[in-house]
Write a protein that holds these residues in place. Structure first.
Motif, PDB file in Angstrom:
ATOM      1  N   LEU A  46     -21.092   8.766  27.278  1.00  0.00           N
ATOM      2  CA  LEU A  46     -20.006   8.240  26.485  1.00  0.00           C
ATOM      3  C   LEU A  46     -19.340   8.427  26.004  1.00  0.00           C
ATOM      4  N   PHE A  47     -18.514   8.737  26.453  1.00  0.00           N
ATOM      5  CA  PHE A  47     -16.851   8.620  26.947  1.00  0.00           C
ATOM      6  C   PHE A  47     -17.109   7.384  26.707  1.00  0.00           C
ATOM      7  N   VAL A  48     -16.713   6.653  28.090  1.00  0.00           N
ATOM      8  CA  VAL A  48     -16.433   5.335  27.875  1.00  0.00           C
ATOM      9  C   VAL A  48     -16.957   4.203  27.383  1.00  0.00           C
ATOM     10  N   ASN A  49     -18.043   4.708  26.759  1.00  0.00           N
ATOM     11  CA  ASN A  49     -19.039   3.621  26.207  1.00  0.00           C
ATOM     12  C   ASN A  49     -18.256   3.916  24.316  1.00  0.00           C
ATOM     13  N   TYR A  50     -18.269   5.108  23.830  1.00  0.00           N
ATOM     14  CA  TYR A  50     -17.705   5.431  22.179  1.00  0.00           C
ATOM     15  C   TYR A  50     -16.326   5.338  21.929  1.00  0.00           C
ATOM     16  N   CYS A  51     -15.662   6.614  23.107  1.00  0.00           N
ATOM     17  CA  CYS A  51     -14.499   6.991  22.871  1.00  0.00           C
ATOM     18  C   CYS A  51     -13.713   6.579  23.323  1.00  0.00           C
ATOM     19  N   LEU A  52     -13.612   5.343  24.880  1.00  0.00           N
ATOM     20  CA  LEU A  52     -12.857   4.351  24.957  1.00  0.00           C
ATOM     21  C   LEU A  52     -11.796   3.618  24.334  1.00  0.00           C
ATOM     22  N   ASN A  53     -12.616   2.761  23.912  1.00  0.00           N
ATOM     23  CA  ASN A  53     -12.946   1.757  22.991  1.00  0.00           C
ATOM     24  C   ASN A  53     -11.388   1.867  22.392  1.00  0.00           C
ATOM     25  N   CYS A  54     -10.794   3.114  21.938  1.00  0.00           N
ATOM     26  CA  CYS A  54      -9.867   3.415  21.001  1.00  0.00           C
ATOM     27  C   CYS A  54      -8.990   4.254  21.407  1.00  0.00           C
ATOM     28  N   HIS A  55      -9.991   5.443  22.161  1.00  0.00           N
ATOM     29  CA  HIS A  55      -8.704   6.453  22.857  1.00  0.00           C
ATOM     30  C   HIS A  55      -8.840   6.237  24.054  1.00  0.00           C
ATOM     31  N   SER A  56      -6.442   6.892  24.205  1.00  0.00           N
ATOM     32  CA  SER A  56      -6.813   6.434  25.952  1.00  0.00           C
ATOM     33  C   SER A  56      -7.022   7.542  26.668  1.00  0.00           C
ATOM     34  N   ALA A  57      -7.888   8.109  27.679  1.00  0.00           N
ATOM     35  CA  ALA A  57      -7.124   9.216  28.955  1.00  0.00           C
ATOM     36  C   ALA A  57      -6.445   9.082  30.127  1.00  0.00           C
ATOM     37  N   SER A  58      -5.012   8.848  30.048  1.00  0.00           N
ATOM     38  CA  SER A  58      -3.571   8.333  30.319  1.00  0.00           C
ATOM     39  C   SER A  58      -3.349   9.795  31.821  1.00  0.00           C
ATOM     40  N   SER A  59      -4.152  10.641  31.997  1.00  0.00           N
ATOM     41  CA  SER A  59      -3.904  11.534  33.063  1.00  0.00           C
ATOM     42  C   SER A  59      -5.602  11.159  34.190  1.00  0.00           C
ATOM     43  N   MET A  60      -6.210  10.706  33.477  1.00  0.00           N
ATOM     44  CA  MET A  60      -7.222  11.156  33.807  1.00  0.00           C
ATOM     45  C   MET A  60      -7.939   9.150  34.603  1.00  0.00           C
ATOM     46  N   PRO A 107      -4.300   6.427  17.059  1.00  0.00           N
ATOM     47  CA  PRO A 107      -5.569   7.134  17.964  1.00  0.00           C
ATOM     48  C   PRO A 107      -4.424   7.876  19.638  1.00  0.00           C
ATOM     49  N   PRO A 108      -5.250   9.841  19.264  1.00  0.00           N
ATOM     50  CA  PRO A 108      -4.182  10.207  19.983  1.00  0.00           C
ATOM     51  C   PRO A 108      -5.035  10.026  21.477  1.00  0.00           C
ATOM     52  N   ASP A 109      -3.693  10.562  22.772  1.00  0.00           N
ATOM     53  CA  ASP A 109      -4.782  10.642  23.815  1.00  0.00           C
ATOM     54  C   ASP A 109      -5.850  11.717  24.132  1.00  0.00           C
ATOM     55  N   LEU A 110      -7.090  11.725  24.726  1.00  0.00           N
ATOM     56  CA  LEU A 110      -7.946  12.594  24.854  1.00  0.00           C
ATOM     57  C   LEU A 110      -7.683  13.237  26.165  1.00  0.00           C
TER      58      LEU A 110
END
Length: 254
Positions: A46-60, A107-110
């Motif tokens: 769900l995260f990759v499909n719906y969140c990662l389009n706008c939010h990054s997770a630069s520590s992961m 959008p903030p980094d998650l």
């Protein structure tokens, strides 16, 4: 002295002010599924499909998903949709400039969002769990959506296809403490159009997503907790041995 008292009063009120600033909506307790590998895998999808389009997770990095039971082939096939490599960080292609223009703010980094949202009102996962389940249709907003936990939020409801479209029902309620004052009070949500999931299925999906976000903030947390138990047992055993050794050593002296 007056300045000191004012400063102390402000610090005491900060949590309450922060809670009020975000609507004062009561937070629901988020289910803890950080030890459930299937739930974490569902949340990662769900995260990759719906969140990662706008939010990054630069520590992961994508390859850390092997810690929740995914193979490298599964990560490549199901979670990599661009030219990213398995060892790459979870960045988004959208530039901060475009994001600010479209949404009003980047959008903030998650990466650690589950920790960042903790407050006196509840834990970070509680905030996220309630937030993702309290979106409603609001045509007065630029995105067409609003949120109970975060009023006038700039983020649209990205999971609306799963949950469906809901509206918020308000009623004018008289204030019992102040005569003549009427409060526009939220009563309930009403389902306008159904989503692809039932209410229960959507709640489970959000719980999985939130658990993944919590896990992502510290992927080694479960290992740390398991090791912590063994460390405490070792220290307990060492304490007993040291206590008896000390008693034996000083026995003749006494």
């Amino acid at each position: 002295m007056k300045l000191l008292k004012s400063l102390i009063a402000t610090l005491v009120l900060l949590p309450a002010l922060a809670f009020a600033a975000e609507g004062g909506y009561p937070l629901d307790k988020a289910p803890d599924r950080t030890k459930d590998m299937s739930a974490l895998q569902s949340g990662a999808k769900l995260f990759v499909n719906y969140c990662l389009n706008c939010h990054s997770a630069s520590s992961m990095r994508y390859n850390r998903l092997r810690d929740i039971g995914l193979t490298e082939d599964q990560i490549k096939t199901n979670l990599l949709f661009t030219s990213d490599k398995v060892g790459d960080l979870m960045h988004v292609a959208m530039s901060p400039k475009d994001a600010k223009e479209w949404f009003g703010a980047a959008p903030p980094d998650l990466s650690v969002i589950a920790r960042a949202k903790a407050s006196e009102a509840g834990s970070g996962p509680d905030w996220l769990y309630t937030y993702l389940r309290t979106f409603y249709k609001d045509d007065t907003r630029p995105t067409g959506w609003n949120n109970m936990v975060f009023p006038n939020v700039g983020m649209p409801h990205v999971l609306w296809e799963l949950e469906g479209v809901r509206t918020a029902k308000y009623e004018d309620v008289k204030d019992p403490e102040e005569e003549g004052k009427v409060e526009h009070k939220f009563i309930k949500f009403e389902q306008a159009t159904p989503g692809t999931m039932t209410r229960l299925e959507y709640d489970v999906a959000v719980a999985n997503l939130v658990s993944y976000l919590e896990w992502m903030g510290e992927p080694t947390q479960n290992t740390r907790k398991r090791l912590g138990v063994w460390v405490l047992l070792f220290l307990g055993l060492f304490f007993v041995l040291a206590w008896r050794l000390n008693a034996s050593y000083w026995k003749e002296v006494k």
